[in-house]
Design an enzyme around this catalytic site. Structure first.
Site, PDB file in Angstrom:
ATOM      1  CG  ASP A  23      -6.908  -0.167   5.780  1.00  0.00           C
ATOM      2  OD1 ASP A  23      -6.479  -1.176   5.182  1.00  0.00           O
ATOM      3  OD2 ASP A  23      -6.179   0.808   6.066  1.00  0.00           O
ATOM      4  CB  THR A  48      -0.318   1.582   5.577  1.00  0.00           C
ATOM      5  OG1 THR A  48       0.138   0.491   4.773  1.00  0.00           O
ATOM      6  CG2 THR A  48       0.819   2.041   6.466  1.00  0.00           C
ATOM      7  CB  THR A  81      -0.861   0.048   1.287  1.00  0.00           C
ATOM      8  OG1 THR A  81      -1.689  -1.106   1.320  1.00  0.00           O
ATOM      9  CG2 THR A  81      -1.738   1.296   1.345  1.00  0.00           C
TER      10      THR A  81
HETATM   11  C1  SD4 Z   1      -5.009  -3.718   3.305  1.00  0.00           C
HETATM   12  N1  SD4 Z   1      -4.081  -1.876   4.551  1.00  0.00           N
HETATM   13  O1  SD4 Z   1      -5.525  -3.989   2.218  1.00  0.00           O
HETATM   14  C2  SD4 Z   1      -3.915  -2.680   3.363  1.00  0.00           C
HETATM   15  C3  SD4 Z   1      -2.569  -3.374   3.309  1.00  0.00           C
HETATM   16  C4  SD4 Z   1      -1.372  -2.519   3.643  1.00  0.00           C
HETATM   17  O2  SD4 Z   1       0.945  -2.314   3.760  1.00  0.00           O
HETATM   18  O3  SD4 Z   1      -1.479  -1.386   4.046  1.00  0.00           O
HETATM   19  N2  SD4 Z   1      -0.171  -3.036   3.516  1.00  0.00           N
HETATM   20  O4  SD4 Z   1      -5.328  -4.275   4.350  1.00  0.00           O
END
Ligand code: SD4
Length: 299
Positions: A188, A208, A154
């Site tokens: 999220d 994140t 992310t």
């Molecule tokens: C998720 N929050 O889809 C994201 C993943 C993420 O670094 O932030 N990874 O859950």
């Protein structure tokens, strides 16, 4: 003054540099964050987001993105979109060209194609190789940890600028979601209030890490509301992360990160687990800062 923040080391660098390049060309904040995230999405060498990132359990990339304008509280998002990059630009179009906040899945893809985006295969040979390796040695839980701690799937960005009418802020996020997630799973990042939130009255926040936990905490909205209560960005993030550590035991097992940017350009970040690298650019060359995890107990 303009301040731009971007999450995670490698993809964050590409994103923040592209955002500043857009700024130097005179782009507004929304266009800067769009340019930053689009650059990272389109880079096939970045495993983090967009083209060539880590797919779901079916070997398909399903992308999520969101954007929020702190001036109007307008927001746009897409989730579980296949075969389109940059999805941050699709999210922006949802915000600016429809009366809606979010479009999902195949219908979001059809909207993007109608808007002129070209469908393409996002699975590069390297991404297929990673997927095949996982298929031969499946361990979803282990891959969750790997995906969050190492590949960082992310990029979330926050920005604030001074204007004659007062400070203006924007938040945006793009993700391929957790690696090898169940098809259809949405985290999220595209959820306004969970992955991003922006309100010019107080500032903006982003998240994140383990999306399920961040969503349950309404992490970004909670953090912005902490700013409204008079907390500094660092205090606001600490409070959200401590809340998660106290109320959500699973948040201790995986990194869950929030970061915040106040109207005055002050910022902070906090994580439930592991060091968190944050790119910070203040009218200048971006630099990388590292935030250690908070302990379970309040200081
Ligand atoms: C998720 N929050 O889809 C994201 C993943 C993420 O670094 O932030 N990874 O859950």
């Amino acid at each position: 003054m303009t301040t731009i923040l971007a999450t995670w080391n490698e993809p964050g660098k590409v994103a923040i540099e592209a955002a500043w390049a857009a700024r130097r060309r005179g782009a507004d904040l929304i266009s800067c964050l769009e340019a930053g995230l689009a650059a990272a999405e389109k880079d096939p060498t970045l495993v983090a987001i967009g083209l060539g990132s880590l797919p779901n359990a079916d070997g398909e990339l399903e992308l999520d993105a969101s954007m929020m304008d702190g001036r109007t509280l307008n927001a746009g998002a897409v989730c579980a979109v296949r075969g389109i990059v940059p999805v941050i630009s699709v999210a922006r179009r949802v915000m600016e060209r429809t009366p809606h906040v979010m479009l999902a899945g195949e219908q979001a893809r059809r909207f993007a194609i109608a808007e002129g985006f070209r469908p393409e295969n996002l699975m590069t040979p390297a991404a297929i190789e990673r997927y095949e390796a996982w298929r031969h040695d499946r361990s979803l839980e282990r891959e969750y940890v790997h995906a969050i701690e190492e590949s960082h799937d992310t990029v979330t960005m926050l920005a604030v600028e001074s204007t004659p009418e007062g400070p203006h802020c924007v938040a945006a996020s793009s993700t391929s979601g957790l690696a090898f997630k169940l098809p259809g799973r949405v985290g999220d990042s595209p959820i306004v209030g969970a992955g991003i939130y922006a309100d010019d009255e107080v500032g903006c926040a982003g998240a994140t890490g383990m999306g399920e936990e961040l969503w349950k905490a309404c992490a970004s909205f909670r953090t912005v509301e902490n700013l409204r209560r008079g907390y500094t960005p660092q205090e606001a993030c600490n409070d959200t992360v401590r809340h998660m550590l106290r109320r959500q035991p699973r948040s201790r097992e995986f990194p869950c990160v929030v970061f915040a940017l106040g109207r005055d350009g002050s910022y902070g970040a906090a994580s439930t687990l592991g060091d968190f690298p944050l790119w910070v650019g203040v009218d200048d060359v971006p630099r990388l800062e590292t935030y250690p995890a908070l302990s379970a107990e309040p200081a």
